[in-house]
Enzyme design. Sequence first.
Site, PDB file in Angstrom:
ATOM      1  CD  GLU A  50      -7.963   0.267 -13.395  1.00 58.06           C
ATOM      2  OE1 GLU A  50      -8.203   1.364 -13.935  1.00 58.06           O
ATOM      3  OE2 GLU A  50      -8.593  -0.767 -13.661  1.00 58.06           O
ATOM      4  N   GLY A  62      -2.253   3.910  -9.470  1.00 61.58           N
ATOM      5  CA  GLY A  62      -1.405   5.007  -9.025  1.00 61.58           C
ATOM      6  C   GLY A  62      -1.041   5.905 -10.190  1.00 61.58           C
ATOM      7  CG  HIS A  69      -2.285   0.506   0.959  1.00 63.70           C
ATOM      8  ND1 HIS A  69      -2.510   1.543   0.077  1.00 63.70           N
ATOM      9  CD2 HIS A  69      -3.519   0.169   1.425  1.00 63.70           C
ATOM     10  CE1 HIS A  69      -3.805   1.813   0.030  1.00 63.70           C
ATOM     11  NE2 HIS A  69      -4.447   0.975   0.820  1.00 63.70           N
ATOM     12  CB  CYS A  98      -8.054   8.220 -10.900  1.00 67.05           C
ATOM     13  SG  CYS A  98      -9.260   6.991 -10.406  1.00 67.05           S
ATOM     14  CD  GLU A 142      -4.337  12.364 -11.947  1.00 66.91           C
ATOM     15  OE1 GLU A 142      -3.212  11.879 -11.783  1.00 66.91           O
ATOM     16  OE2 GLU A 142      -5.383  11.726 -11.784  1.00 66.91           O
TER      17      GLU A 142
HETATM   18  P1  NAP Z   1       1.835   6.916  -6.718  1.00 69.03           P
HETATM   19  O1  NAP Z   1       2.831   7.866  -6.189  1.00 69.03           O
HETATM   20  O2  NAP Z   1       2.056   6.341  -8.050  1.00 69.03           O
HETATM   21  O3  NAP Z   1       1.707   5.757  -5.630  1.00 69.03           O
HETATM   22  C1  NAP Z   1       0.860   4.656  -5.831  1.00 69.03           C
HETATM   23  C2  NAP Z   1       1.514   3.429  -5.261  1.00 69.03           C
HETATM   24  O4  NAP Z   1       2.654   3.113  -6.058  1.00 69.03           O
HETATM   25  C3  NAP Z   1       2.031   3.601  -3.843  1.00 69.03           C
HETATM   26  O5  NAP Z   1       1.890   2.389  -3.167  1.00 69.03           O
HETATM   27  C4  NAP Z   1       3.493   3.936  -4.054  1.00 69.03           C
HETATM   28  O6  NAP Z   1       4.298   3.612  -2.947  1.00 69.03           O
HETATM   29  C5  NAP Z   1       3.822   3.072  -5.237  1.00 69.03           C
HETATM   30  N1  NAP Z   1       4.919   3.549  -6.065  1.00 69.03           N
HETATM   31  C6  NAP Z   1       5.275   4.824  -6.329  1.00 69.03           C
HETATM   32  N2  NAP Z   1       6.300   4.834  -7.174  1.00 69.03           N
HETATM   33  C7  NAP Z   1       6.615   3.550  -7.457  1.00 69.03           C
HETATM   34  C8  NAP Z   1       7.606   2.926  -8.253  1.00 69.03           C
HETATM   35  N3  NAP Z   1       8.474   3.625  -8.970  1.00 69.03           N
HETATM   36  N4  NAP Z   1       7.635   1.578  -8.288  1.00 69.03           N
HETATM   37  C9  NAP Z   1       6.754   0.855  -7.581  1.00 69.03           C
HETATM   38  N5  NAP Z   1       5.806   1.395  -6.808  1.00 69.03           N
HETATM   39  C10 NAP Z   1       5.728   2.725  -6.745  1.00 69.03           C
HETATM   40  O7  NAP Z   1       0.384   7.540  -6.753  1.00 69.03           O
HETATM   41  P2  NAP Z   1      -0.374   8.278  -5.607  1.00 69.03           P
HETATM   42  O8  NAP Z   1       0.129   9.662  -5.545  1.00 69.03           O
HETATM   43  O9  NAP Z   1      -0.373   7.465  -4.367  1.00 69.03           O
HETATM   44  O10 NAP Z   1      -1.879   8.220  -6.163  1.00 69.03           O
HETATM   45  C11 NAP Z   1      -2.391   9.182  -6.993  1.00 69.03           C
HETATM   46  C12 NAP Z   1      -2.386   8.705  -8.431  1.00 69.03           C
HETATM   47  O11 NAP Z   1      -3.126   7.497  -8.522  1.00 69.03           O
HETATM   48  C13 NAP Z   1      -3.092   9.680  -9.320  1.00 69.03           C
HETATM   49  O12 NAP Z   1      -2.385   9.775 -10.520  1.00 69.03           O
HETATM   50  C14 NAP Z   1      -4.440   9.011  -9.533  1.00 69.03           C
HETATM   51  O13 NAP Z   1      -5.118   9.430 -10.684  1.00 69.03           O
HETATM   52  C15 NAP Z   1      -4.065   7.586  -9.583  1.00 69.03           C
HETATM   53  N6  NAP Z   1      -5.238   6.736  -9.336  1.00 69.03           N
HETATM   54  C16 NAP Z   1      -5.761   6.017 -10.359  1.00 69.03           C
HETATM   55  C17 NAP Z   1      -6.900   5.258 -10.161  1.00 69.03           C
HETATM   56  C18 NAP Z   1      -7.523   4.458 -11.272  1.00 69.03           C
HETATM   57  O14 NAP Z   1      -8.366   3.628 -10.970  1.00 69.03           O
HETATM   58  N7  NAP Z   1      -7.176   4.659 -12.516  1.00 69.03           N
HETATM   59  C19 NAP Z   1      -7.480   5.231  -8.903  1.00 69.03           C
HETATM   60  C20 NAP Z   1      -6.909   5.973  -7.878  1.00 69.03           C
HETATM   61  C21 NAP Z   1      -5.774   6.725  -8.104  1.00 69.03           C
HETATM   62  P3  NAP Z   1       4.850   4.748  -1.950  1.00 69.03           P
HETATM   63  O15 NAP Z   1       3.667   5.375  -1.309  1.00 69.03           O
HETATM   64  O16 NAP Z   1       5.689   3.978  -0.998  1.00 69.03           O
HETATM   65  O17 NAP Z   1       5.626   5.705  -2.786  1.00 69.03           O
END
Ligand code: NAP
Length: 465
Positions: A228, A206, A155, A262, A359
């Site tokens: 996603e 993410g 998570h 998102c 975004e």
């Molecule tokens: P994020 O920074 O990409 O983080 C999401 C998850 O990925 C976290 O568990 C994060 O861990 C991990 N992560 C980050 N960088 C990584 C890497 N290089 N390799 C592997 N894992 C990695 O995103 P967020 O800021 O939490 O969430 C917001 C984003 O999610 C927005 O762009 C939103 O639109 C998108 N989202 C999409 C959907 C959909 O259904 N399409 C739904 C919800 C959100 P850490 O926290 O430890 O960094």
Amino acid sequence: MPIATINPATGEILQTFESLTLPQLEEKIERTANTFRSYRHTSFAEREALMLRAAEILESDKSRLARLMTIEMGKPIKGAGQEIEKCALVCRYYAETAKRHLADQPVETNAGKSYVHFQPVGAVLAVMPWNFPFWQVFRFAAPALMAGNVGLLKHASNVPQCALAIEEIFQRAGFPDGAFQTLLIGSDLVESVINDRRVAAATLTGSEPAGRSVAGIAGNQIKKTVLELGGSDPFIVMPSAKMDEAVSTAVKARTINSGQSCIAAKRFIVSTDVYPEFERRFVEEMKALRVGDPLKESTDIGPLATEQILKDVESQVRTSVAAGAHILCGGKRLERVGNFYEPTVLANLTSDSPASCEEVFGPVAMLFRARTIDDAIGLANSTNFGLGAAAWTNDSQERSRFIEELEAGCVFINGMVASDPRLPFGGIKNSGYGRELGEFGIREFVNIKTVWINEQPTGEHDRTE
Ligand code: NAP
């Protein structure tokens, strides 16, 4: 990023967690693999009973779980409670439908008998975001576990207590030890988990960079992924739309989860015929939103989940204004402790300003004018994202064009984009690939096995080959 609970409304560090050590991680992956060997043979009826029990636990613990979310990532408490209810719904949905979605499908061919048979693939790693810390996980876990897979959750680092609570729910529901485990690890260890031969596939919800990284690693291992990712959904308003409903839905669609969704509507593309009225009413309703303590039932907008998100939103608005955007309301953080940002409306944006093409993950709406339906569709599609799209019109020809021509994973007519356990959910373009929810969701992580049988009369089978 440290693994910690930091209350975004106060900035207070409430609890910190150590990442798993490598031996601890190894032990958890081994337990997952061992559990899969037996869990894959459980019947749908057995899994159904466990999943229904998980739904009951969610419902009975709703207040505690909702509060946990609000304290970890700032979601207004009303929405947090609704999120827990929706998780129970998705558990019930798959408890009741998994057997039907994964039943053998006979196909007539030249064989005596041929059919499609669905089998679980094994351990699936779910890398999940903080914005809907329960819903994002349950919409993966419910179908995965009902299909006979086992889950590993990495998570987001700012919601560790939600992550542990989810693991506990599945344990209390009676799922075997190891069927669903939380891995408290940073993103630096994700690569080693994907590379592990005992992990069959991965799903990530993410940001785009995280998606690219996970998909790249998994691709190199020839392991399946579902992504996603982000979105910049258009919300189009045409002259025949019912204005009252369009305006109030537009405000809700932009500000749900304090603007951190998102599928939030982010770009409002309004026909020039109704633009002045839409702008006036939309700005009025955005200004009327109550920003404040997310633990209060009356709060509409809570703090942004982290200080970095607040800084990102501030910077995107500042750069857009420098490039010519007008601020119609808001446009700055609140002068108080916590990551609060005012509900904001921007107009007169150039197509290359950050707010137009990136975004924006906060309560910031962007207004655009469209002279014709071609303009509206062109503007809507002028982004690298393709998650959802909403169009408001009561003209049947316009409706058909929006359904056919909007580049998105879903199109909602006269409504706001929302996920529903019964309908597939996912994006195209840089918003990702694969689907969650519905029958398509549960078929992402299964071996779709073709079975072809040539019935041979006894005694005629040639054993020499
Ligand atoms: P994020 O920074 O990409 O983080 C999401 C998850 O990925 C976290 O568990 C994060 O861990 C991990 N992560 C980050 N960088 C990584 C890497 N290089 N390799 C592997 N894992 C990695 O995103 P967020 O800021 O939490 O969430 C917001 C984003 O999610 C927005 O762009 C939103 O639109 C998108 N989202 C999409 C959907 C959909 O259904 N399409 C739904 C919800 C959100 P850490 O926290 O430890 O960094």
